[in-house]
Design a protein around this motif. Structure first.
Motif, mmCIF file in Angstrom:
data_model
loop_
_atom_site.group_PDB
_atom_site.id
_atom_site.type_symbol
_atom_site.label_atom_id
_atom_site.label_comp_id
_atom_site.label_asym_id
_atom_site.label_seq_id
_atom_site.Cartn_x
_atom_site.Cartn_y
_atom_site.Cartn_z
ATOM 1 N N SER A 14 0.885 -1.300 0.064
ATOM 2 C CA SER A 14 0.013 -0.104 0.034
ATOM 3 C C SER A 14 0.841 1.194 0.056
ATOM 4 O O SER A 14 0.519 2.100 -0.724
ATOM 5 C CB SER A 14 -1.059 -0.036 1.210
ATOM 6 O OG SER A 14 -1.658 1.061 1.105
ATOM 7 N N GLU A 15 1.908 1.211 0.974
ATOM 8 C CA GLU A 15 2.945 2.434 0.808
ATOM 9 C C GLU A 15 3.448 2.545 -0.630
ATOM 10 O O GLU A 15 3.582 3.494 -1.025
ATOM 11 C CB GLU A 15 3.946 2.135 2.027
ATOM 12 C CG GLU A 15 3.378 2.310 3.315
ATOM 13 C CD GLU A 15 4.182 1.856 4.342
ATOM 14 O OE1 GLU A 15 5.487 1.691 4.137
ATOM 15 O OE2 GLU A 15 3.866 1.736 5.639
ATOM 16 N N SER A 16 3.837 1.626 -1.173
ATOM 17 C CA SER A 16 4.435 1.595 -2.444
ATOM 18 C C SER A 16 3.511 2.253 -3.358
ATOM 19 O O SER A 16 3.933 2.903 -4.404
ATOM 20 C CB SER A 16 5.049 0.143 -2.939
ATOM 21 O OG SER A 16 6.252 -0.182 -2.055
ATOM 22 N N ASN A 17 2.380 1.886 -3.232
ATOM 23 C CA ASN A 17 1.544 2.512 -4.515
ATOM 24 C C ASN A 17 1.273 4.020 -3.971
ATOM 25 O O ASN A 17 1.286 4.754 -4.986
ATOM 26 C CB ASN A 17 0.094 1.605 -4.200
ATOM 27 C CG ASN A 17 0.136 0.359 -4.831
ATOM 28 O OD1 ASN A 17 0.971 0.017 -5.487
ATOM 29 N ND2 ASN A 17 -0.866 -0.510 -4.567
ATOM 30 N N THR A 18 1.149 4.238 -2.893
ATOM 31 C CA THR A 18 1.112 5.745 -2.624
ATOM 32 C C THR A 18 2.314 6.602 -3.102
ATOM 33 O O THR A 18 2.054 7.314 -3.516
ATOM 34 C CB THR A 18 0.679 5.925 -0.956
ATOM 35 O OG1 THR A 18 -0.253 5.050 -0.496
ATOM 36 C CG2 THR A 18 0.655 7.197 -0.724
ATOM 37 N N ALA A 19 3.473 5.852 -2.815
ATOM 38 C CA ALA A 19 4.724 6.674 -3.217
ATOM 39 C C ALA A 19 4.682 6.744 -4.518
ATOM 40 O O ALA A 19 5.420 7.778 -5.174
ATOM 41 C CB ALA A 19 5.928 5.975 -2.631
ATOM 42 N N PRO A 67 6.974 15.678 -19.715
ATOM 43 C CA PRO A 67 8.075 14.968 -18.890
ATOM 44 C C PRO A 67 7.771 13.843 -18.129
ATOM 45 O O PRO A 67 6.701 13.371 -17.806
ATOM 46 C CB PRO A 67 8.372 16.330 -17.729
ATOM 47 C CG PRO A 67 6.842 16.744 -17.675
ATOM 48 C CD PRO A 67 6.336 16.509 -18.698
ATOM 49 N N PHE A 68 9.007 13.061 -17.697
ATOM 50 C CA PHE A 68 8.993 11.768 -17.098
ATOM 51 C C PHE A 68 9.373 11.790 -15.790
ATOM 52 O O PHE A 68 10.550 12.676 -15.452
ATOM 53 C CB PHE A 68 9.574 10.665 -17.658
ATOM 54 C CG PHE A 68 8.740 10.241 -19.073
ATOM 55 C CD1 PHE A 68 7.881 9.465 -19.048
ATOM 56 C CD2 PHE A 68 9.325 10.934 -20.202
ATOM 57 C CE1 PHE A 68 7.206 9.107 -20.334
ATOM 58 C CE2 PHE A 68 8.740 10.433 -21.596
ATOM 59 C CZ PHE A 68 7.327 9.589 -21.647
ATOM 60 N N ASP A 69 9.002 10.991 -14.724
ATOM 61 C CA ASP A 69 9.756 11.074 -13.146
ATOM 62 C C ASP A 69 10.832 10.331 -13.409
ATOM 63 O O ASP A 69 11.503 10.422 -12.260
ATOM 64 C CB ASP A 69 8.487 10.534 -12.409
ATOM 65 C CG ASP A 69 7.325 11.698 -12.175
ATOM 66 O OD1 ASP A 69 7.651 12.516 -11.777
ATOM 67 O OD2 ASP A 69 6.436 11.398 -12.676
ATOM 68 N N LEU A 70 11.027 9.342 -14.192
ATOM 69 C CA LEU A 70 11.787 8.151 -14.323
ATOM 70 C C LEU A 70 12.123 7.483 -15.550
ATOM 71 O O LEU A 70 11.062 7.431 -16.446
ATOM 72 C CB LEU A 70 11.560 7.076 -13.013
ATOM 73 C CG LEU A 70 12.618 6.184 -13.087
ATOM 74 C CD1 LEU A 70 14.130 6.389 -12.616
ATOM 75 C CD2 LEU A 70 12.074 4.875 -11.972
ATOM 76 N N ALA A 135 12.043 -1.286 -5.057
ATOM 77 C CA ALA A 135 12.869 -0.506 -4.084
ATOM 78 C C ALA A 135 13.598 0.498 -4.754
ATOM 79 O O ALA A 135 13.766 1.617 -4.112
ATOM 80 C CB ALA A 135 13.624 -1.660 -3.223
ATOM 81 N N ARG A 136 14.388 0.055 -5.824
ATOM 82 C CA ARG A 136 15.126 0.994 -6.581
ATOM 83 C C ARG A 136 14.462 2.168 -7.202
ATOM 84 O O ARG A 136 14.637 3.486 -7.045
ATOM 85 C CB ARG A 136 16.142 0.300 -7.521
ATOM 86 C CG ARG A 136 16.887 -0.592 -6.948
ATOM 87 C CD ARG A 136 18.234 -1.156 -7.834
ATOM 88 N NE ARG A 136 19.108 -2.039 -7.231
ATOM 89 C CZ ARG A 136 20.286 -1.791 -6.476
ATOM 90 N NH1 ARG A 136 20.635 -0.568 -6.731
ATOM 91 N NH2 ARG A 136 21.004 -2.760 -6.210
ATOM 92 N N VAL A 137 13.390 1.888 -7.743
ATOM 93 C CA VAL A 137 12.318 2.873 -8.472
ATOM 94 C C VAL A 137 12.107 3.934 -7.335
ATOM 95 O O VAL A 137 12.016 5.085 -7.428
ATOM 96 C CB VAL A 137 11.278 2.185 -9.064
ATOM 97 C CG1 VAL A 137 10.264 3.302 -9.446
ATOM 98 C CG2 VAL A 137 11.732 1.568 -10.392
ATOM 99 N N GLU A 138 11.308 3.656 -6.217
ATOM 100 C CA GLU A 138 10.897 4.143 -5.083
ATOM 101 C C GLU A 138 11.964 5.072 -4.610
ATOM 102 O O GLU A 138 11.865 6.377 -4.255
ATOM 103 C CB GLU A 138 10.289 3.490 -3.958
ATOM 104 C CG GLU A 138 9.175 2.857 -4.490
ATOM 105 C CD GLU A 138 8.390 1.972 -3.260
ATOM 106 O OE1 GLU A 138 9.571 1.759 -2.041
ATOM 107 O OE2 GLU A 138 7.382 1.572 -3.052
ATOM 108 N N VAL A 139 13.264 4.593 -4.439
ATOM 109 C CA VAL A 139 14.408 5.374 -3.995
ATOM 110 C C VAL A 139 14.748 6.440 -4.826
ATOM 111 O O VAL A 139 14.818 7.770 -4.529
ATOM 112 C CB VAL A 139 15.521 4.707 -3.771
ATOM 113 C CG1 VAL A 139 16.909 5.518 -3.419
ATOM 114 C CG2 VAL A 139 15.576 3.852 -2.531
ATOM 115 N N LEU A 140 14.812 6.316 -6.184
ATOM 116 C CA LEU A 140 15.026 7.061 -7.157
ATOM 117 C C LEU A 140 14.060 8.415 -7.290
ATOM 118 O O LEU A 140 14.280 9.581 -7.512
ATOM 119 C CB LEU A 140 15.211 6.626 -8.547
ATOM 120 C CG LEU A 140 16.516 5.810 -8.896
ATOM 121 C CD1 LEU A 140 16.591 5.066 -10.173
ATOM 122 C CD2 LEU A 140 17.681 6.591 -8.567
ATOM 123 N N LEU A 141 12.821 7.865 -7.047
ATOM 124 C CA LEU A 141 11.555 8.840 -7.208
ATOM 125 C C LEU A 141 11.849 9.816 -5.843
ATOM 126 O O LEU A 141 11.460 10.946 -5.895
ATOM 127 C CB LEU A 141 10.449 8.269 -7.146
ATOM 128 C CG LEU A 141 10.085 7.441 -8.113
ATOM 129 C CD1 LEU A 141 8.716 6.973 -8.361
ATOM 130 C CD2 LEU A 141 9.799 8.356 -9.631
#
Length: 316
Positions: A14-19, A67-70, A135-141
């Motif tokens: 759930s936290e991942s989806n929110t982030a 634009p893109f976020d990643l 995890a790496r995607v979330e950190v980069l975001l």
């Protein structure tokens, strides 16, 4: 224990989806199966995914659909590989703050270091473990968000340093810098340029301490009636100008207007609009019975610098 671990996994998801929700991700891979797996996985996390199957398409997508976020780039692609795509993205203004995650079957240290030195922000090996990938995607975001916040604060700080906080016009520092630049441009291309100085007379006197503070800082002072009048006047004067004209408050009750590509004769129309704005304020606001303007105007002459132009525009 199993139930608690299951709850933790659900909370983590759930936290991942929110982030990640609502983020726009560019995914590039010449392997269609890998592209589908990563794309579907990110979309399941509520992210919007745009895909490309080669380097040239990736660059086109980035600039046309951004634009893109990643950006997630496969390294080993025919033609334009992921490293070169990364370099080109990072060299563009749009891509400087866009994090890049490289994906590669090359696991040796040399390849990973080459990717990071090439501008990538992170590197993950194939076959991709989706838990690690997320995890790496979330950190980069998160890092991108932090950079964006800092960049916004920097922009706000620059704006605050250049804008008069009371009237919303630019301040004296910015006006004088722009005036010097416009004089140089006018001299180079033989363009007309005019400056108008406007002294506001008949304002209610603030307390002595406020008046002394205003001499060194135009935004200082706690006299509310005066502040409100100046704020309204600044707004009214600004509304009389063209989009490329520049108005500033130089000190407590003095405004300046920079009119590019404008002769002194043509500036008379602006002066009439300024007078009309002051008359309208006088008719609609309290404590303005004695309000009046003293206006000076001067056109740039040969070999004239900013000090000379302002001196010639001094109201008599």
């Amino acid at each position: 224990m199993q139930g608690r671990e299951g709850d933790n996994e659900m909370n983590s998801a759930s936290e991942s989806n929110t982030a990640c929700g609502g983020r726009r991700i560019l995914v590039v891979d010449d392997d269609r199966d890998a592209l589908v797996i990563l794309g579907d996985f990110l979309e399941a996390k509520d992210m919007a995914v745009v895909t490309a199957m080669d380097g040239h398409e990736a660059l086109a997508r980035f600039h046309d659909d951004g634009p893109f976020d990643l950006a997630v780039l496969d390294v080993m692609m025919p033609g334009l590989d992921g490293l070169e795509v990364c370099r080109r993205l990072k060299a563009s203004p749009q891509g400087q703050l866009t994090p890049v995650l490289l994906v590669s079957a090359r696991t040796d240290t040399k390849s990973r270091v080459a990717g990071l030195y090439g501008g990538a922000d992170d590197y993950i090996n194939k076959p991709v473990d989706l838990t690690e990938f997320l995890a790496r995607v979330e950190v980069l975001l998160r890092v991108r968000d932090r950079y964006q916040q800092l960049n916004n604060r920097r922009s706000d700080a620059i704006d605050a340093a250049l804008v008069d906080g009371l009237t919303g016009t630019v301040n004296a520092l910015y006006f004088k810098r722009r005036l010097t630049e416009e004089i140089q441009r006018a001299d180079r291309y033989q363009l007309a340029m005019t400056v108008i100085l406007i002294d506001v007379l008949g304002l209610p006197d603030p307390p002595t301490a406020d008046r002394q503070a205003s001499d060194t800082n135009p935004t200082a002072g706690s006299s509310q009636p005066v502040d409100k009048l100046l704020a309204k006047l600044g707004l009214g004067l600004s509304s009389t100008l063209r989009g490329h004209d520049l108005i500033a408050r130089l000190r407590r009750s003095r405004f300046a207007v920079l009119l590019s590509h404008t002769s002194k004769q043509d500036a008379q129309a602006v002066i009439e609009r300024v007078k009309a704005a002051a008359s309208q304020l006088k008719a609609s606001a309290d404590q303005t019975e004695s309000l009046s303007l003293r206006i000076g105007c001067a056109e740039l002459g040969p070999k004239m610098n900013s000090e000379g132009l302002l001196a010639r525009a001094e109201p008599l």
